[in-house]
Design an enzyme around this catalytic site. Structure first.
Site, PDB file in Angstrom:
ATOM      1  N   ALA A 195       0.821  -1.335  -0.093  1.00 19.83           N
ATOM      2  CA  ALA A 195       0.225  -0.110   0.203  1.00 19.83           C
ATOM      3  C   ALA A 195       1.025   1.201   0.034  1.00 19.83           C
ATOM      4  CB  ALA A 195      -0.970  -0.099   1.039  1.00 19.83           C
ATOM      5  N   SER A 243       0.138  -6.347  -5.794  1.00 22.82           N
ATOM      6  CA  SER A 243      -0.406  -5.137  -5.149  1.00 22.82           C
ATOM      7  C   SER A 243       0.117  -3.666  -5.323  1.00 22.82           C
ATOM      8  CB  SER A 243      -0.356  -5.400  -3.504  1.00 22.82           C
ATOM      9  OG  SER A 243      -1.557  -4.510  -2.797  1.00 22.82           O
ATOM     10  N   GLU A 267     -10.570  -9.393  -3.268  1.00 16.04           N
ATOM     11  CA  GLU A 267      -9.655  -8.275  -3.129  1.00 16.04           C
ATOM     12  C   GLU A 267     -10.063  -7.533  -1.943  1.00 16.04           C
ATOM     13  OE1 GLU A 267      -6.596  -8.211  -4.292  1.00 16.04           O
ATOM     14  OE2 GLU A 267      -6.779  -9.172  -6.151  1.00 16.04           O
ATOM     15  N   HIS A 318      -7.133 -10.822  -0.745  1.00 15.64           N
ATOM     16  CA  HIS A 318      -5.795  -9.944  -1.316  1.00 15.64           C
ATOM     17  C   HIS A 318      -4.452 -10.545  -0.745  1.00 15.64           C
ATOM     18  CE1 HIS A 318      -3.751  -6.576  -2.905  1.00 15.64           C
ATOM     19  NE2 HIS A 318      -3.103  -6.501  -1.746  1.00 15.64           N
TER      20      HIS A 318
END
Length: 544
Positions: free
Chosen positions: A144, A229, A356, A465
């Site tokens: 992220a 990701s 996800e 995810h």
């Protein structure tokens, strides 16, 4: 983005017994790089690919290393980049034990953190000589844009499998700056031309590969960018930067859970910049505020970023750390760049996990009514869209638990009236919808394959995810598909039971990876078509 993300919860970091391993050496410029050989592979760990981004180089573009001299001890991992604290969400005790275990297993490797972290790990089949011209898989981790480390996953598993298949590869894993050290936004950042520094770090690592990978036996003309990701999204961003000119840095892309994302100017992140400045004792809006932030201690800057939202905050995938339009690396909204055809013309594989969004819906379990869900969407994902558009989203993602994620579970796991609904929305808004958009725009212009990962399901979260990481780094079906693609630019084996065709909008065939005796099957990539088309329209028309 993680979208976003991931340091793997279920793949342990490998610890190397250097006392029982033999050494390998490589010459770089006037330096001898000393690695370790064990189990059929030789590993060179923690090699700097750029100057340490410390002191006056903090919040600056990565500076290349001009030349290596002396001896480089590459037998242990280098420092991880500074990680933002990701505290898993607190969830009710009565949720399935598997969810509690999944969250408890999350963590980053026990490698020291430092701003001096711009290093690569190179893993090769033992005995590989300079000039062997092996294809290269360049791994970009997820997290992220807030966490992640090139030490988190066992690259030697992939290299050993490539040897067993008779298609050996060189594995390179790069570190890059994250969170406030790598993705700080704001007006001052834009004016200084130092936005999206984590992406710039990745680009510098790719330049390093071009210059030095031959010494390790790799072929700089055969580099495949590979990520999951945020790392997968990063691959797509490298495809659209520089007007789509990849500068010969890579010839293919392999993307797991992430394509492009609609984005606005990084100046919209001014509140986060001003918050960070205030927290470290610098005056927001002052002429020297950026230099002031460069001068504060590492601990002070980390403490400030740890107070900002994460993917485990209430807003889920709405955080201030995703890449934005900075005028340098990303000159326009990435989706606009795709529509304008400014995309590297390379073959690529792009896939997602089936569920996800479930992980990122856990922080919003307190959203229990339609009205609260409307407000949640408006605050976090669709703040610029009209109320009528949000109402339409609620129609397309109904409260019926059988329509929600984890998909295919009927009325089960409806922890709140809105949980499966929010999970379906976030998964499609950030991952599935953008995957399909990217494919529809590019598949008729370049070879592309797509997959859906439906294995390794967690009770209550489904094929959550990051669940694909245990497969690709664990000698699963994805491992072989990746290795063949890196070698031949085609994931298919000549004798495969299931032939995986390239994707076209007219024939949107998708490879499903499933549990059972028949692990691969073809499906149609048409599920939730109306809903995803609408989300893509909203995302690109009203970007956050």
């Amino acid at each position: 983005m993680n979208v976003l993300w991931k340091y793997v919860p279920f793949v342990a970091t490998l610890l190397y017994d250097t006392a029982n391993a033999s050494s390998g050496t490589v010459l770089l410029d006037d330096a001898t790089v000393v690695g370790t050989s064990s189990g059929g592979v030789t590993q060179y760990l923690g090699i700097p690919f750029a100057q340490p981004p410390v002191g006056k180089l903090r919040l600056q573009l990565p500076q290349p290393i001009t030349s290596y001299t002396g001896t480089i001890n590459a037998t242990t991992y280098g420092y991880q980049c500074m990680q933002q604290d990701l505290v898993p969400p607190t969830i009710p005790d009565d949720l399935p034990e598997a969810i509690h275990n999944f969250l408890a297993s999350m963590g980053i490797p026990s490698i020291p953190q430092s701003e001096d972290c711009l290093t690569v790990n190179v893993i090769v089949p033992t005995g590989t000589e300079p000039g062997a011209d092996l294809p290269v898989a360049a791994w970009i981790y997820g997290g992220a844009y807030q966490v992640g480390s090139n030490s988190a996953l066992p690259g030697e598993v992939v290299v050993n499998r490539s040897i067993a298949l008779g298609q050996p590869i060189v594995y390179v894993a790069m570190n890059y700056r994250v969170s406030a050290f790598g993705f700080l936004g704001g007006r001052e950042i834009e004016e200084a031309g130092v936005g999206n520094l984590g992406l710039q770090d990745q680009r510098e690592a790719l330049r390093w590969i071009q210059k030095y990978i031959t010494a390790f036996g790799g072929d700089p003309k055969k580099v495949t960018l590979w990520g999951e990701s945020a790392g997968s999204q990063s691959v797509a961003f490298h495809m659209v930067t520089n007007g789509g000119d990849n500068e010969g840095l890579f010839r293919a892309g392999f993307m797991e859970s992430g394509a492009v994302k609609a984005a606005t100017s990084i100046t919209t992140l001014q509140p986060t910049f001003d918050f960070i400045a205030s927290e470290v004792g610098c005056t927001p809006g002052s002429a020297g505020v950026l230099d002031c932030i460069r001068d504060v201690s590492t601990d002070a800057l980390k403490a400030a970023m740890d107070k900002t939202p994460t993917i485990f905050s209430y807003g889920g995938l709405n955080t201030p750390w995703f890449p934005g339009v900075d005028g340098v690396f990303l000159t326009e909204d990435p989706t606009r760049l795709v529509l304008e055809g400014k995309v590297a013309d390379i073959p690529f594989v792009l896939g997602d996990c089936e569920d996800e969004g479930t992980l990122f819906a856990l922080p919003s379990l307190n959203v229990t009514t339609d009205g609260e869900l409307f407000q949640f969407l408006k605050e976090n994902f669709l703040s610029k869209a009209p109320d009528s558009a949000i109402s339409r989203v609620l129609e397309l993602y109904p409260a019926d638990p059988a329509a929600g994620s984890p998909f295919g579970t009927g009325d089960a796991y409806n922890f709140t009236r809105e949980y499966k609904r929010i999970a379906a929305f976030q998964g499609d808004f950030v991952f599935e919808g953008m995957r399909r958009f990217f494919l529809k725009e590019r598949a008729h212009k370049q070879r592309a394959w797509t997959f859906l990962f439906e294995k390794n399901k967690v009770e209550g979260l489904g094929a959550v995810h990051s669940s694909d990481l245990g497969d690709v780094y664990g000698n699963g079906s994805l491992t072989d598909l990746l290795i063949r693609f890196v070698n031949t630019l085609d994931p298919n084996a000549p004798d495969a039971d299931v032939f995986w065709p390239t994707y076209t909008p007219e024939s949107p065939k998708m490879l499903a990876l499933v549990d059972g005796e028949t692990p691969l099957r073809l499906i149609e990539d048409t599920f939730r078509a109306e809903a995803m088309d609408y989300l893509n329209y909203l995302s690109m028309t009203y970007p956050q």
